[in-house]
Design a protein around this motif. Structure first.
Motif, mmCIF file in Angstrom:
data_model
loop_
_atom_site.group_PDB
_atom_site.id
_atom_site.type_symbol
_atom_site.label_atom_id
_atom_site.label_comp_id
_atom_site.label_asym_id
_atom_site.label_seq_id
_atom_site.Cartn_x
_atom_site.Cartn_y
_atom_site.Cartn_z
ATOM 1 N N ASN A 143 0.822 -1.209 0.000
ATOM 2 C CA ASN A 143 0.000 0.000 0.000
ATOM 3 C C ASN A 143 0.858 1.263 0.000
ATOM 4 O OD1 ASN A 143 -2.278 -1.614 0.088
ATOM 5 N ND2 ASN A 143 -2.425 -1.528 2.330
ATOM 6 N N GLU A 170 -1.705 2.691 -9.458
ATOM 7 C CA GLU A 170 -2.969 2.010 -9.191
ATOM 8 C C GLU A 170 -2.945 0.516 -9.565
ATOM 9 O OE1 GLU A 170 -3.754 6.089 -8.505
ATOM 10 O OE2 GLU A 170 -2.737 5.126 -10.199
ATOM 11 N N GLY A 174 -1.014 -2.431 -4.017
ATOM 12 C CA GLY A 174 -2.286 -3.008 -3.607
ATOM 13 C C GLY A 174 -3.358 -1.946 -3.470
ATOM 14 N N ARG A 175 -2.998 -0.836 -2.829
ATOM 15 C CA ARG A 175 -3.901 0.311 -2.687
ATOM 16 C C ARG A 175 -3.084 1.590 -2.756
ATOM 17 N NH1 ARG A 175 -7.390 1.444 2.070
ATOM 18 N NH2 ARG A 175 -5.636 0.661 3.291
ATOM 19 N N VAL A 177 -3.548 5.354 -1.245
ATOM 20 C CA VAL A 177 -4.370 6.051 -0.257
ATOM 21 C C VAL A 177 -3.958 7.518 -0.186
ATOM 22 C CG1 VAL A 177 -5.053 6.131 2.171
ATOM 23 C CG2 VAL A 177 -4.531 3.922 1.092
#
Length: 302
Positions: A143, A170, A174-175, A177
């Motif tokens: 992330n 993206e 994984g993410r 934020v």
């Protein structure tokens, strides 16, 4: 587009200070209140503690009330100046460039200066010091913590750098934020919400991480840099072009004189880690406009 150290940093021209009277001005009859806003680089209490001396000082110098407005996000400052509701603002380079790109009629009048006289800083990627990651490529599927879509060191320069590495955030991570502020990005990293976080870093003596460590929010030794960008032109202050010329001149003169006239207030703002502000111009941020356009193109393609 090629962004190199020279293009991003630029060379701030030596601009003459405006010739206004040194006596205290009084603009209260025409402007009973002026609003000063700053992008949310830290939490609200930190912004108030840091910038209240500036608004108090400016109120005294201008002879009218200057109110500190703490924005919820970068876009709020941009929209406030576009609407004419924010008279003076402290920006990051990309948010200032975005304001110009979206039609805000504003002018940069002061730029931050480092203690060594340079006018630039860096974007860095932090990981936890205890983590196994040694390079960005080690974080596939993990992330990523960014700051705000209009943050220079917290979004646009990181996306530019990742693109050079052949990484589309993206799909690689994984993410991705958006944490809302530089402080929140490091808090998210510290808590394990993200595995790598973007942030600003001047040099070994000053960074957002060190500011947070001085406030007891984190321990600096718990983090490690695995990427550092080329130097980026420092952050500006800007005022509305619609303000009368004598008021704009008074704002600039008062701001540039604050380090000498109110050294303790200036130390509160900078933690003693910056040299006095210097005059600047919109032209210094042309490379950042090009950076924003490049990142906009990446978003459209993704």
């Amino acid at each position: 587009m090629i962004l190199n150290r020279r293009a991003l940093m630029g060379a701030t021209a030596a601009l003459a200070l405006p010739s206004v009277a040194r006596a205290q001005a009084n603009f209260s009859s025409q402007f009973p209140e002026l609003v000063f806003a700053i992008i949310p680089a830290e939490n609200a209490s930190g912004v108030t503690e840091r910038w209240a001396p500036f608004t108090n000082y400016l109120s005294q110098r201008l002879g009218t009330k200057v109110t500190l407005r703490i924005a919820n996000d970068y876009a709020a400052v941009i929209e406030g100046q576009r609407a004419g509701n924010i008279h003076i603002a402290s920006y990051g380079p990309s948010s200032f460039a975005r304001a110009l790109m979206t039609g805000a009629r504003i002018t940069a009048f002061a730029i931050e200066v480092n203690l060594d006289g340079t006018k630039g800083y860096h974007s860095v990627f932090y990981v936890k010091a205890s983590s196994p990651y040694q390079k960005v490529e080690d974080l596939r599927g993990k992330n990523l913590g960014l700051v705000d879509p209009n943050s220079t060191s917290g979004n646009n320069v990181p996306r530019f750098a990742l693109n050079k590495m052949g990484i589309t955030p993206e799909s690689f991570f994984g993410r991705v934020v958006y944490t809302g502020s530089h402080e929140n990005a490091l808090i998210a990293l510290n808590q394990g919400t993200v595995d790598m976080a973007a942030n600003w870093w001047n040099d070994e003596s000053e960074s957002n991480l060190l500011r947070m460590a001085r406030k007891g929010m984190v321990k600096a030794e718990d983090f490690r840099i695995i990427f550092k960008s080329d130097q980026i032109v420092n952050s500006p202050m800007a005022y509305l072009d619609s303000l009368p010329q004598d008021l704009r001149s008074a704002i600039q003169t008062a701001t540039l004189e604050m380090p000498q006239r109110d050294p303790e207030g200036f130390r509160r703002i900078t933690d003693g880690k910056q040299a006095p502000w210097q005059a600047t111009s919109n032209a210094e941020y042309n490379p950042i406009i090009e950076l924003n356009r490049f990142v906009d193109g990446l978003r459209r393609r993704s």
